[in-house]
Write a protein that holds these residues in place. Structure first.
Motif, mmCIF file in Angstrom:
data_model
loop_
_atom_site.group_PDB
_atom_site.id
_atom_site.type_symbol
_atom_site.label_atom_id
_atom_site.label_comp_id
_atom_site.label_asym_id
_atom_site.label_seq_id
_atom_site.Cartn_x
_atom_site.Cartn_y
_atom_site.Cartn_z
ATOM 1 N N CYS A 50 1.003 -1.110 0.020
ATOM 2 C CA CYS A 50 -0.003 -0.151 -0.002
ATOM 3 C C CYS A 50 1.055 1.298 0.207
ATOM 4 O O CYS A 50 2.136 1.148 0.083
ATOM 5 C CB CYS A 50 -0.864 0.032 1.250
ATOM 6 N N LEU A 51 0.412 2.308 -0.018
ATOM 7 C CA LEU A 51 0.863 3.780 0.052
ATOM 8 C C LEU A 51 0.318 4.510 1.005
ATOM 9 O O LEU A 51 -0.779 4.653 1.170
ATOM 10 C CB LEU A 51 0.753 4.461 -1.567
ATOM 11 N N LYS A 52 1.227 5.215 1.756
ATOM 12 C CA LYS A 52 1.002 6.206 2.783
ATOM 13 C C LYS A 52 0.820 7.569 1.936
ATOM 14 O O LYS A 52 1.596 7.818 1.282
ATOM 15 C CB LYS A 52 2.168 6.296 3.568
ATOM 16 N N VAL A 53 -0.534 8.001 2.373
ATOM 17 C CA VAL A 53 -0.866 9.327 1.661
ATOM 18 C C VAL A 53 -1.113 10.525 2.679
ATOM 19 O O VAL A 53 -1.374 10.039 3.839
ATOM 20 C CB VAL A 53 -2.292 9.252 0.858
ATOM 21 N N SER A 54 -1.044 11.713 1.923
ATOM 22 C CA SER A 54 -1.205 12.750 2.926
ATOM 23 C C SER A 54 -2.660 13.312 3.081
ATOM 24 O O SER A 54 -3.404 12.827 2.276
ATOM 25 C CB SER A 54 -0.435 14.016 2.321
ATOM 26 N N ASP A 55 -2.942 14.261 3.925
ATOM 27 C CA ASP A 55 -4.320 14.531 4.101
ATOM 28 C C ASP A 55 -4.924 15.426 2.912
ATOM 29 O O ASP A 55 -6.015 15.157 2.298
ATOM 30 C CB ASP A 55 -4.522 15.763 5.168
ATOM 31 N N VAL A 56 -4.077 16.223 2.021
ATOM 32 C CA VAL A 56 -4.284 16.749 0.717
ATOM 33 C C VAL A 56 -4.544 15.636 -0.264
ATOM 34 O O VAL A 56 -5.725 15.666 -1.163
ATOM 35 C CB VAL A 56 -3.253 17.590 0.274
ATOM 36 N N GLN A 57 -3.947 14.539 -0.291
ATOM 37 C CA GLN A 57 -3.698 13.426 -1.016
ATOM 38 C C GLN A 57 -5.149 12.576 -1.000
ATOM 39 O O GLN A 57 -6.062 12.371 -1.765
ATOM 40 C CB GLN A 57 -2.868 12.548 -1.308
ATOM 41 N N LEU A 61 -8.270 12.075 -3.338
ATOM 42 C CA LEU A 61 -8.970 10.763 -3.546
ATOM 43 C C LEU A 61 -10.684 10.512 -3.457
ATOM 44 O O LEU A 61 -11.150 9.941 -3.954
ATOM 45 C CB LEU A 61 -8.126 9.706 -2.828
ATOM 46 N N ARG A 62 -10.964 11.274 -2.223
ATOM 47 C CA ARG A 62 -12.467 10.919 -1.973
ATOM 48 C C ARG A 62 -13.104 11.856 -3.233
ATOM 49 O O ARG A 62 -14.204 11.382 -3.450
ATOM 50 C CB ARG A 62 -12.602 12.082 -0.658
ATOM 51 N N GLN A 63 -12.711 12.804 -3.761
ATOM 52 C CA GLN A 63 -13.332 13.724 -4.893
ATOM 53 C C GLN A 63 -13.564 12.729 -6.075
ATOM 54 O O GLN A 63 -14.195 13.063 -6.945
ATOM 55 C CB GLN A 63 -12.944 15.070 -5.120
ATOM 56 N N SER A 64 -12.597 11.859 -6.175
ATOM 57 C CA SER A 64 -12.261 11.066 -7.329
ATOM 58 C C SER A 64 -13.490 10.112 -7.691
ATOM 59 O O SER A 64 -13.665 9.613 -8.687
ATOM 60 C CB SER A 64 -10.739 10.310 -7.333
ATOM 61 N N GLY A 65 -14.250 9.534 -6.559
ATOM 62 C CA GLY A 65 -15.093 8.506 -6.988
ATOM 63 C C GLY A 65 -14.494 7.331 -7.276
ATOM 64 O O GLY A 65 -15.244 6.348 -7.562
ATOM 65 N N LEU A 66 -13.271 7.138 -7.015
ATOM 66 C CA LEU A 66 -12.508 5.685 -7.065
ATOM 67 C C LEU A 66 -12.455 4.864 -5.509
ATOM 68 O O LEU A 66 -11.998 3.942 -5.827
ATOM 69 C CB LEU A 66 -11.297 5.746 -7.984
ATOM 70 N N LEU A 75 -10.100 1.223 -5.625
ATOM 71 C CA LEU A 75 -9.167 1.810 -4.533
ATOM 72 C C LEU A 75 -9.676 1.697 -3.131
ATOM 73 O O LEU A 75 -10.922 1.885 -3.060
ATOM 74 C CB LEU A 75 -8.595 3.383 -4.922
ATOM 75 N N VAL A 76 -8.954 1.512 -2.160
ATOM 76 C CA VAL A 76 -9.401 1.326 -0.804
ATOM 77 C C VAL A 76 -8.524 2.434 0.072
ATOM 78 O O VAL A 76 -7.216 2.202 -0.029
ATOM 79 C CB VAL A 76 -9.416 -0.064 -0.320
ATOM 80 N N LEU A 77 -9.125 3.066 0.774
ATOM 81 C CA LEU A 77 -8.400 4.089 1.789
ATOM 82 C C LEU A 77 -8.667 3.700 3.236
ATOM 83 O O LEU A 77 -9.939 3.654 3.323
ATOM 84 C CB LEU A 77 -8.580 5.362 1.387
ATOM 85 N N VAL A 78 -7.780 3.226 4.139
ATOM 86 C CA VAL A 78 -7.887 2.937 5.442
ATOM 87 C C VAL A 78 -6.729 3.753 6.064
ATOM 88 O O VAL A 78 -5.729 3.526 5.980
ATOM 89 C CB VAL A 78 -7.477 1.253 5.621
ATOM 90 N N ASP A 79 -7.443 4.656 7.058
ATOM 91 C CA ASP A 79 -6.672 5.512 7.587
ATOM 92 C C ASP A 79 -5.769 6.372 6.568
ATOM 93 O O ASP A 79 -6.345 7.065 5.906
ATOM 94 C CB ASP A 79 -5.759 4.948 8.696
ATOM 95 N N ASP A 80 -4.596 6.190 6.609
ATOM 96 C CA ASP A 80 -3.722 6.962 5.793
ATOM 97 C C ASP A 80 -2.952 5.943 4.916
ATOM 98 O O ASP A 80 -2.008 6.336 4.001
ATOM 99 C CB ASP A 80 -2.545 7.810 6.330
ATOM 100 N N LEU A 81 -3.461 4.599 4.663
ATOM 101 C CA LEU A 81 -3.277 3.608 3.597
ATOM 102 C C LEU A 81 -3.670 3.554 2.381
ATOM 103 O O LEU A 81 -5.152 3.246 2.723
ATOM 104 C CB LEU A 81 -2.528 2.707 4.391
#
Length: 545
Positions: A50-57, A61-66, A75-81
């Protein structure tokens, strides 16, 4: 270099295709999403899950609909991963299953006198005895230890104890990630049983055949799934997996999926070795997360003390002491090579070239001589890479009378299989030797069989193979040689790390030589392999739920 370019191209097309499906409208946000997806794709090539992402990223991602926090989006986002859906499923399912298995206990009783007979009555803590106790009490047991710490001896005693403690004969499987590792496990078990003081009938219940994980689970041609899974579980009561550090996230998930209810899983491995080539650092994550199920063997029994000291310096990132030991003229088992590489290779290949000239020498003896020495490189390309060193040896053999240049196949060519061929029973990492028939001069490539015999195939029947007078350290995992020459690049290479050097050095049973400059040794020991994984975190959640 070619593989890196190919990977970069795959990363680009993946990111472009997925970004095009997003619901983002402005060009800048789409560009940021593309860059993020390119980075996500690339981390799988380096072994992360997985990839660690920032708050901006996260917001992009949330706006992407993916993306979501469940496995119902690409794509799956759990916490910052951030995960690709498939790897999130592997990781979350494996965490849940292993947490459940780790919590299961079935305390089998064995007379303490038998434990005394197997392990003695030492006053100091006996980690082998503790490992046996964990294996008797729990359905998941993890045994870690470096070379010579007695992992095979321990597992043989554990299997004998498990058979004694049950009122029926257990069905046991021995497995390893590669054919080479499986063969070495079989050799170790066969030798160990000869010295284990148990009754003949009991010894007969311990298998001496070891399978690759692919064969254990049952491969299906042109399919990534296996015949054995949750709906069609394995029949074994106990599954032992050696070289568990090499098992990647997907394979471990599929193995645990296929375990039948009530069975036991025992993982053996060296936590300081290189992790799997594919995604994940499963063994390291399990050891960090499951201390009650883990025992680390520390006492060395059958390993050269100088190599042990050198490998300890490597693990400790003690480059000063490591370099000093390499330059110690009194130490014959660990040494720095100062002579030209070509000259050393000529000397080391002489015993092998000598047996190849003798038409009366049997295949077994040729393999024995070849396996005495192996050159291990950090990289494939460049002056100190696998391709150049193989070329050096072939040119030398050609000069002394071997026809190594006129055709790809020649008498004495050692090869490693690069792809699995289930029809022939050959697997990635298997090593063979091309030899000329004594009677008609035809060439055939010989391989060791699981039963310690040999079999041969004409070269045209083989899957893709590479010459292995030298091999990469990655490819050497699961192997053991009397003497190894570890060759590091003279300039920085991204792959250079503490784990890589440790793995190369610990392939040697008797002598390890190194061809390196001090700066690259210092740089390599200062780097640890870093992989981003959420397995440990998900295990923690599963254990506490």
């Amino acid at each position: 270099m070619k593989s890196e370019k190919r990977q970069n191209l795959l990363d680009h097309h993946f990111a472009k295709a997925l970004a095009a499906r997003s619901s983002l409208n402005d060009a800048e946000s789409k560009k940021q999403l593309y860059d993020l997806l390119t980075e996500l794709s690339s981390v799988y090539g380096s072994g992360s899950s997985c990839l660690k992402v920032s708050d901006v990223q996260k917001e992009i991602l949330r706006q992407s609909g993916l993306v979501s926090d469940q496995a119902d989006t690409p794509l799956v986002l759990v916490d910052d991963l951030l995960y690709l859906q498939r790897y999130f499923v592997y990781e979350s399912r494996l965490a849940s299953q292993l947490a459940d298995l780790a919590a299961q206990t079935e305390k089998l009783t064995v007379d303490e006198k038998i434990l005394d007979q197997f392990f003695g009555q030492e006053n100091e803590p006996d980690m082998q005895r503790l490992a046996a106790r964990v294996a008797l009490d729990r359905r998941l047991c993890i045994i870690s230890g470096g070379p010579g710490t007695g992992k095979t001896t321990t597992i043989l005693k554990i299997l004998a104890l498990l058979q004694m403690a049950n009122n029926r004969e257990l069905n046991i499987a021995l497995a390893a990630p590669t054919g080479k590792a499986a063969m070495r496990l079989m050799e170790s078990v066969g030798t160990g049983l000869e010295y284990l003081a148990i009754e003949k009938d009991l010894a007969g219940t311990i298998p001496q055949q070891a399978l690759t994980l692919h064969r254990l689970l049952g491969t299906i041609r042109h399919c990534v799934q296996f015949r054995h899974n949750k709906e069609n579980p394995l029949s074994y009561d106990v599954v032992v997996v050696d070289e568990a550090s090499m098992v990647d996230l997907a394979m471990m998930s599929k193995l645990v999926d296929a375990m039948k209810p009530g069975s036991r899983l025992i993982l053996l491995g060296d936590k300081d070795q290189l992790a799997s080539v594919e995604s994940g650092a499963v063994l390291a994550d399990l050891i960090a997360s499951l201390p009650d199920n883990t025992v680390t063997l520390t006492k060395t029994f059958r390993f050269n003390s100088n190599i042990k000291q050198f490998s300890d310096y490597i693990i400790q990132n003690n480059s000063e002491s490591a370099w000093s030991l390499l330059n110690d003229k009194v130490c014959e088992n660990v040494k720095l090579i100062s002579q030209p590489l070509e000259q050393l290779l000529k000397e080391k290949i002489e015993p092998y070239s000598k047996v190849l000239r003798n038409p009366e020498i049997e295949v077994e003896e040729i393999f024995k001589i070849f396996q005495q020495f192996q050159t291990l490189c950090a990289i494939n390309n460049g002056p100190n890479g696998v391709e150049n060193i193989n070329r050096m040896v072939e040119l030398h053999l050609n000069r002394i009378g071997f026809d190594t240049l006129s055709d790809e196949w020649y008498h004495g060519r050692p090869v490693m299989v690069s792809t699995n061929d289930y029809g022939l029973g050959l697997y990635n990492g298997d090593v063979g030797i091309c030899l000329k028939n004594k009677e008609n001069g035809d060439l055939a490539v010989w391989f060791q069989k699981p039963d310690r015999g040999y079999r041969c195939y004409p070269p045209y029947r083989l899957p893709l193979c590479t010459t292995v007078f030298a091999m990469t350290i990655h490819k050497s995992q699961g192997s053991e040689f009397n003497e190894v020459l570890v060759v590091l690049p003279d300039e920085d290479a991204r792959i250079l790390s503490r784990e890589l050097i440790y793995t190369g050095v610990t392939r040697a049973k008797g002598t390890v030589s190194m061809r390196c400059v001090q700066d690259m040794l210092i740089l390599g020991l200062s780097r640890g392999v870093e992989r981003t994984s959420g397995l440990a975190k998900q295990l923690g959640k599963s254990l506490n739920s």
